[in-house]
Scaffold this motif. Structure first.
Motif, mmCIF file in Angstrom:
data_model
loop_
_atom_site.group_PDB
_atom_site.id
_atom_site.type_symbol
_atom_site.label_atom_id
_atom_site.label_comp_id
_atom_site.label_asym_id
_atom_site.label_seq_id
_atom_site.Cartn_x
_atom_site.Cartn_y
_atom_site.Cartn_z
ATOM 1 N N PHE A 88 12.362 55.524 110.746
ATOM 2 C CA PHE A 88 11.295 54.840 111.469
ATOM 3 C C PHE A 88 10.856 55.602 112.722
ATOM 4 O O PHE A 88 11.602 56.405 113.269
ATOM 5 N N ASN A 92 15.062 52.559 115.164
ATOM 6 C CA ASN A 92 15.663 51.289 114.737
ATOM 7 C C ASN A 92 17.169 51.381 114.503
ATOM 8 O O ASN A 92 17.687 50.900 113.500
ATOM 9 N N LEU A 94 21.140 50.501 115.620
ATOM 10 C CA LEU A 94 21.828 49.392 116.282
ATOM 11 C C LEU A 94 22.448 49.947 117.554
ATOM 12 O O LEU A 94 23.344 50.778 117.488
ATOM 13 N N TRP A 95 21.970 49.483 118.691
ATOM 14 C CA TRP A 95 22.452 50.085 119.934
ATOM 15 C C TRP A 95 23.868 49.640 120.269
ATOM 16 O O TRP A 95 24.517 50.247 121.107
ATOM 17 N N ASP B 120 15.609 43.561 118.515
ATOM 18 C CA ASP B 120 14.516 44.366 117.990
ATOM 19 C C ASP B 120 14.222 44.026 116.514
ATOM 20 O O ASP B 120 15.087 44.130 115.658
ATOM 21 N N GLY B 122 12.528 45.721 114.544
ATOM 22 C CA GLY B 122 12.651 46.950 113.768
ATOM 23 C C GLY B 122 14.039 47.130 113.188
ATOM 24 O O GLY B 122 14.203 47.621 112.074
ATOM 25 N N VAL B 123 15.051 46.713 113.958
ATOM 26 C CA VAL B 123 16.429 46.856 113.502
ATOM 27 C C VAL B 123 16.684 45.918 112.313
ATOM 28 O O VAL B 123 17.363 46.276 111.357
ATOM 29 N N ALA B 126 14.988 47.476 109.402
ATOM 30 C CA ALA B 126 15.800 48.595 108.911
ATOM 31 C C ALA B 126 16.957 48.069 108.058
ATOM 32 O O ALA B 126 17.246 48.612 106.992
ATOM 33 N N SER B 127 17.595 46.990 108.518
ATOM 34 C CA SER B 127 18.714 46.425 107.761
ATOM 35 C C SER B 127 18.238 45.906 106.406
ATOM 36 O O SER B 127 18.914 46.070 105.393
ATOM 37 N N LYS B 140 26.193 40.921 111.152
ATOM 38 C CA LYS B 140 26.401 42.337 111.482
ATOM 39 C C LYS B 140 25.300 42.902 112.370
ATOM 40 O O LYS B 140 25.451 43.979 112.935
ATOM 41 N N VAL B 141 24.176 42.204 112.441
ATOM 42 C CA VAL B 141 23.085 42.739 113.252
ATOM 43 C C VAL B 141 22.731 41.801 114.408
ATOM 44 O O VAL B 141 22.905 42.137 115.580
ATOM 45 N N PRO B 144 25.924 40.719 116.922
ATOM 46 C CA PRO B 144 26.426 41.837 117.730
ATOM 47 C C PRO B 144 25.364 42.421 118.668
ATOM 48 O O PRO B 144 25.665 42.752 119.809
ATOM 49 N N GLU B 145 24.127 42.522 118.187
ATOM 50 C CA GLU B 145 23.095 43.126 119.032
ATOM 51 C C GLU B 145 22.729 42.208 120.200
ATOM 52 O O GLU B 145 22.317 42.673 121.251
ATOM 53 N N PRO B 148 25.628 40.825 124.489
ATOM 54 C CA PRO B 148 25.610 40.822 125.957
ATOM 55 C C PRO B 148 24.746 39.690 126.504
ATOM 56 O O PRO B 148 25.128 39.019 127.469
ATOM 57 N N ILE B 218 30.115 45.339 127.576
ATOM 58 C CA ILE B 218 29.705 45.427 126.169
ATOM 59 C C ILE B 218 28.245 45.811 125.989
ATOM 60 O O ILE B 218 27.810 46.064 124.885
ATOM 61 N N ASP B 219 27.495 45.908 127.093
ATOM 62 C CA ASP B 219 26.083 46.242 126.955
ATOM 63 C C ASP B 219 25.912 47.749 126.851
ATOM 64 O O ASP B 219 26.125 48.471 127.813
ATOM 65 N N LYS B 220 25.533 48.234 125.658
ATOM 66 C CA LYS B 220 25.407 49.681 125.451
ATOM 67 C C LYS B 220 23.947 50.103 125.398
ATOM 68 O O LYS B 220 23.634 51.192 124.951
ATOM 69 N N ARG B 221 23.047 49.218 125.803
ATOM 70 C CA ARG B 221 21.625 49.559 125.730
ATOM 71 C C ARG B 221 21.273 50.686 126.684
ATOM 72 O O ARG B 221 21.807 50.746 127.788
#
Lengths: 341, 221
Positions: A88, A92, A94-95, B120, B122-123, B126-127, B140-141, B144-145, B148, B218-221
């Protein structure tokens, strides 16, 4: 490998139905890199999403690898999608997951045991050249690296098709080149079919075998990349290539040049990318008795293939000698045409 | 200490602090679970959701709005019959739990819904393109996303919960609220009210501190 037959997509909006794709039929061969170019709003995103059925066509058939996608049940569709990787524009990823966890994600979804996942991920990290970044988080990566993770993730389940949705549009030109080279390498090494949608002609020129031009929901031009580039028929295609409509650049300077040098012939040499390290101009310059000037040149360096573009020359001298030079040049995989004499 | 707070019975205060912590902890756990469920339900059944169902969305949304709108002190009184059925009594720390939970869970549910919406799109797409099932996308998406954001929302909720436990104290739930009201305000011992307030503030600060730390970790952004 991929067939779209009379595919139509209409969206229902508050202001009435909007036709995103009016009637699209495409046939994409196994192992080729197929590009779709169009302006934003032309329906490119819809088109690529029809292939893995993220968008369902309003009518028409979508076939991938002999399977009619439009007839599959939800469960069958999920299985079929594992054969179609996708990357994409905005990656996209997973952060909340590291690079290796991101790549491992589709394998986890498929229920592959941990040990196998680990070795497959290691292999993919090598393929995309991210050794040493396995435990980084996406936020710690550059755009190019993020797209490499995207590519590795898309390849994890060994798909037969890779869909690229504006995959280089968020990247700078240099990074774009490196990603395109990676895509080409993958295409050559595992024979995966790649579909690319983009609004950048450079992307098409650099790696696509065939191209379709999409405008207002229909395909207006389609063919081998080098043919479409060498003989664009539609106005929109010419725009993408960079030829200005009507008051053509070349003809403008051509007229100007005619008044300065009334004698001689104006000749255009077109490089289709297959020429490599072959002296073309020296055929003109090295020839006794003819005079050569370059009027204009537009050359696009290919990332992997050879040089593409065109050079316009003024050549003056005896007709017979000019003809023999043209003949010699034509043997070198370039196309010459006499614009005026 | 005895000069500053001459009327404070410290062992009683300790007991009250324990009751407040007990009410906060238990109601926090239930609020988290119920709020998470409500938030997921709202997110998933909303328009273009994974389980789009406008009827379920509207009903859930209305219930959440109603319980979020009723002032807590009135909610306690309204829920007395329910409390008696569940807990068997309307006095004491446990008796305060149903109304605290029912008051806070819809609030946290909305926060959960907002957190999930921020994941997001988009994520998720994508999944889907990778053949993920809807349950895989949720566990799983989405969760967890959003984690935080879910934790920081829970921190805010916990602090609101402490406020509610103090209010419940006024109608006999026990804890620091009861001490501040009965032994402080009613008996005209301002030092007792003051001491109870300080302890509540300390608890709030500790919760906020821990919540921020966990979120940042836990915030990895």
């Amino acid at each position: 490998m991929i067939e779209l037959e009379h595919v139509k997509k209409t969206y229902q909006t508050d202001t009435g139905p909007v036709e995103a794709l009016t009637d699209v039929s495409i046939n994409i061969n196994s192992g080729e890199i197929f590009g779709v170019i169009g302006y934003s709003g032309a329906g490119k995103s819809t088109l690529i999403r029809l292939i893995n059925l993220l968008e369902r066509p309003t009518s028409g058939l979508v076939k991938v690898d002999g399977q009619t996608m439009t007839e599959l049940s939800e469960k069958e569709l999920r299985e079929a999608r594992k054969q179609i990787g996708m990357i994409f524009q905005h990656f996209n990823l997973l952060w909340s997951r590291t690079v290796e966890e991101n790549i491992s994600f589709p394998l986890e979804l498929a229920g592959i045991p941990k040990k196998e996942r680990k070795s497959r991920v290691e292999e993919l990290v090598r393929v995309v050249g991210l050794e040493g970044r396995e435990s980084s988080y996406p936020s710690q990566l550059s755009g190019g690296q993020k797209q490499r993770v995207g590519i590795a993730r898309a390849l994890a389940s060994n798909p037969k098709v890779l869909l690229c949705d504006e995959a280089t549009s968020a990247l700078d030109p240099k990074t774009t080149d490196s990603i395109l080279q990676l895509l080409q390498k993958i295409n050559r090494s595992i024979g995966i079919t790649i579909v690319i949608i983009t609004h950048e002609m450079q992307v098409i020129r650099k790696i696509c075998d065939r191209v379709a031009v999409l405008d207002h929901g229909t395909i207006v031009e389609e063919g081998l990349e080098k043919d479409v580039f060498a003989h664009p028929e539609q106005q929109i295609t010419k725009e993408f290539i960079g030829i200005k409509p009507e008051s053509d650049d070349a003809s403008g300077s051509l007229d100007r040049f005619r008044t300065i040098y009334p004698d001689g012939q104006i000749i255009r040499i077109t490089f289709d990318g297959r020429t490599r390290q072959e002296p073309v101009l020296s055929a003109f310059y090295g020839h006794e008795g003819i005079e050569t000037d370059i009027i204009e040149s537009k050359l696009i360096p290919g990332a992997v293939k050879g040089t593409k573009g065109e050079i316009v020359l003024r050549v003056a001298g005896p007709e017979a000698q000019i003809q023999s030079v043209l003949h010699a040049a034509n043997l070198k995989n370039v196309r010459t045409e006499v614009l005026s004499s | 200490m005895t000069q500053l707070f001459p009327n404070v019975d410290w062992s009683g205060m300790l007991l009250a602090t324990g009751q407040t912590l007990y009410m906060t902890l238990i109601s926090g756990v239930f609020t988290f679970i119920i709020g998470l469920f409500l938030g997921l339900l709202l997110y998933l059944t909303a328009k273009d959701g994974l389980y789009e169902n406008i009827t379920v969305y509207r009903i859930t949304s209305s219930i959440v709005n109603v319980f979020r709108s009723i002032p807590f002190i009135i909610l306690i009184i309204l829920l007395i019959p329910l409390t008696v059925i569940i807990v068997g009594t309307m006095i004491g720390a446990s008796a305060a739990l149903p109304s605290i939970i029912i008051g806070a869970a819809p609030f946290y549910g909305r926060l959960v819904e907002i957190s999930l919406r921020e994941v997001d799109k988009g994520v998720i797409e994508a999944s889907e393109s990778m053949g993920a099932t809807r349950l895989q996308i949720i566990f799983k998406v989405l969760l967890p996303e959003a984690l935080p954001s879910l934790i920081s929302g829970m921190t805010v909720t916990l602090i609101a919960l402490i406020g509610n436990t103090a209010m419940a104290g006024v109608v006999g739930a026990g804890g620091l609220g009861t001490v501040a009201y009965n032994e402080g305000f009613e008996a005209n011992n301002n030092d007792v009210t003051f001491a109870a307030t300080i302890i509540i503030l300390v608890i709030v600060f500790i919760i906020q501190f821990i919540g921020d730390r966990v979120t940042r970790r836990i915030d990895k952004r």
